[in-house]
Write a protein that holds these residues in place. Sequence first.
Motif, PDB file in Angstrom:
ATOM      1  N   THR A  71      51.491  34.061  11.996  1.00 39.86           N
ATOM      2  CA  THR A  71      53.052  34.975  12.773  1.00 39.86           C
ATOM      3  C   THR A  71      52.488  35.897  12.993  1.00 39.86           C
ATOM      4  O   THR A  71      51.416  37.390  13.818  1.00 39.86           O
ATOM      5  N   GLN A  72      52.936  36.452  14.479  1.00 35.44           N
ATOM      6  CA  GLN A  72      52.920  36.714  16.028  1.00 35.44           C
ATOM      7  C   GLN A  72      53.325  38.836  15.539  1.00 35.44           C
ATOM      8  O   GLN A  72      54.679  38.636  15.240  1.00 35.44           O
ATOM      9  N   VAL A  73      52.415  39.539  15.823  1.00 36.72           N
ATOM     10  CA  VAL A  73      52.961  41.037  15.908  1.00 36.72           C
ATOM     11  C   VAL A  73      52.690  41.649  16.470  1.00 36.72           C
ATOM     12  O   VAL A  73      51.084  41.534  17.158  1.00 36.72           O
ATOM     13  N   THR A  74      53.490  41.925  17.390  1.00 38.02           N
ATOM     14  CA  THR A  74      53.634  42.675  18.816  1.00 38.02           C
ATOM     15  C   THR A  74      53.998  44.395  18.946  1.00 38.02           C
ATOM     16  O   THR A  74      55.277  44.456  17.636  1.00 38.02           O
ATOM     17  N   VAL A  75      53.026  44.723  18.915  1.00 38.01           N
ATOM     18  CA  VAL A  75      53.678  46.590  19.258  1.00 38.01           C
ATOM     19  C   VAL A  75      53.274  47.175  20.196  1.00 38.01           C
ATOM     20  O   VAL A  75      52.811  47.166  20.863  1.00 38.01           O
ATOM     21  N   SER A  76      54.972  47.253  20.728  1.00 33.28           N
ATOM     22  CA  SER A  76      54.420  47.579  21.985  1.00 33.28           C
ATOM     23  C   SER A  76      56.089  49.045  22.676  1.00 33.28           C
ATOM     24  O   SER A  76      57.251  48.532  21.823  1.00 33.28           O
ATOM     25  N   SER A  77      56.186  49.245  22.571  1.00 34.82           N
ATOM     26  CA  SER A  77      57.153  50.491  23.873  1.00 34.82           C
ATOM     27  C   SER A  77      58.022  50.320  24.815  1.00 34.82           C
ATOM     28  O   SER A  77      59.007  50.442  25.259  1.00 34.82           O
ATOM     29  N   SER A 127      58.586  42.160  16.622  1.00 32.10           N
ATOM     30  CA  SER A 127      57.895  43.028  17.843  1.00 32.10           C
ATOM     31  C   SER A 127      58.687  44.117  17.238  1.00 32.10           C
ATOM     32  O   SER A 127      59.700  44.560  17.063  1.00 32.10           O
ATOM     33  N   VAL A 128      57.654  45.305  17.317  1.00 32.63           N
ATOM     34  CA  VAL A 128      58.265  46.853  17.224  1.00 32.63           C
ATOM     35  C   VAL A 128      57.628  47.767  18.011  1.00 32.63           C
ATOM     36  O   VAL A 128      56.839  47.724  18.529  1.00 32.63           O
ATOM     37  N   GLN A 129      57.839  48.573  18.185  1.00 33.40           N
ATOM     38  CA  GLN A 129      57.668  49.834  18.839  1.00 33.40           C
ATOM     39  C   GLN A 129      56.946  51.083  17.990  1.00 33.40           C
ATOM     40  O   GLN A 129      56.415  50.788  17.374  1.00 33.40           O
ATOM     41  N   PRO A 130      55.667  51.873  18.718  1.00 33.11           N
ATOM     42  CA  PRO A 130      54.803  52.356  18.026  1.00 33.11           C
ATOM     43  C   PRO A 130      55.363  53.373  17.047  1.00 33.11           C
ATOM     44  O   PRO A 130      56.633  53.845  17.212  1.00 33.11           O
ATOM     45  N   GLY A 131      54.280  53.021  15.880  1.00 31.61           N
ATOM     46  CA  GLY A 131      55.775  53.650  14.936  1.00 31.61           C
ATOM     47  C   GLY A 131      55.821  53.171  13.251  1.00 31.61           C
ATOM     48  O   GLY A 131      56.558  53.884  13.050  1.00 31.61           O
ATOM     49  N   GLY A 132      56.895  52.198  14.398  1.00 30.23           N
ATOM     50  CA  GLY A 132      56.952  51.382  13.236  1.00 30.23           C
ATOM     51  C   GLY A 132      56.840  50.202  12.140  1.00 30.23           C
ATOM     52  O   GLY A 132      55.566  50.176  12.044  1.00 30.23           O
TER      53      GLY A 132
END
Length: 124
Positions: free
Chosen positions: A118-124, A11-16
């Motif tokens: 592998t799961q990638v989740t982009v969320s604030s 999981s990562v924040q937008p822009g990451g």
Amino acid sequence: QVQLVESGGGSVQPGGSLRLSCAPSGVTLVYHTIGWFRQAPGKEREGVACISSTDDSTYYADSVKGRFAISRDNAKSTVYLQMNSLNSEDTAVYYCAADGICDNPLRPYVFDYWGQGTQVTVSS
């Protein structure tokens, strides 16, 4: 038989940024064309990037061009997908695949071997 294992999702924040890895089991990826694909819930599997076995030429989908980079480390027999400036539309399960063609567009059904994703989740 080529078995592939993806890692590096999360999981990562937008822009990451994230870096995904694709490593084989029992074989080397040095002489294989490797593609990265992704599939979001309710959507078809989409080709993201590809690196050719012949000359390491690369292909990118328009949606990731300039943000993602595919590379190969022959010593480690690993293919990477560096993902920068991530946004919510990049959220998906990411798969690597071997022994296909780096076409435009990238077609999943021409690749013979697949990892589990592998799961990638982009969320604030």
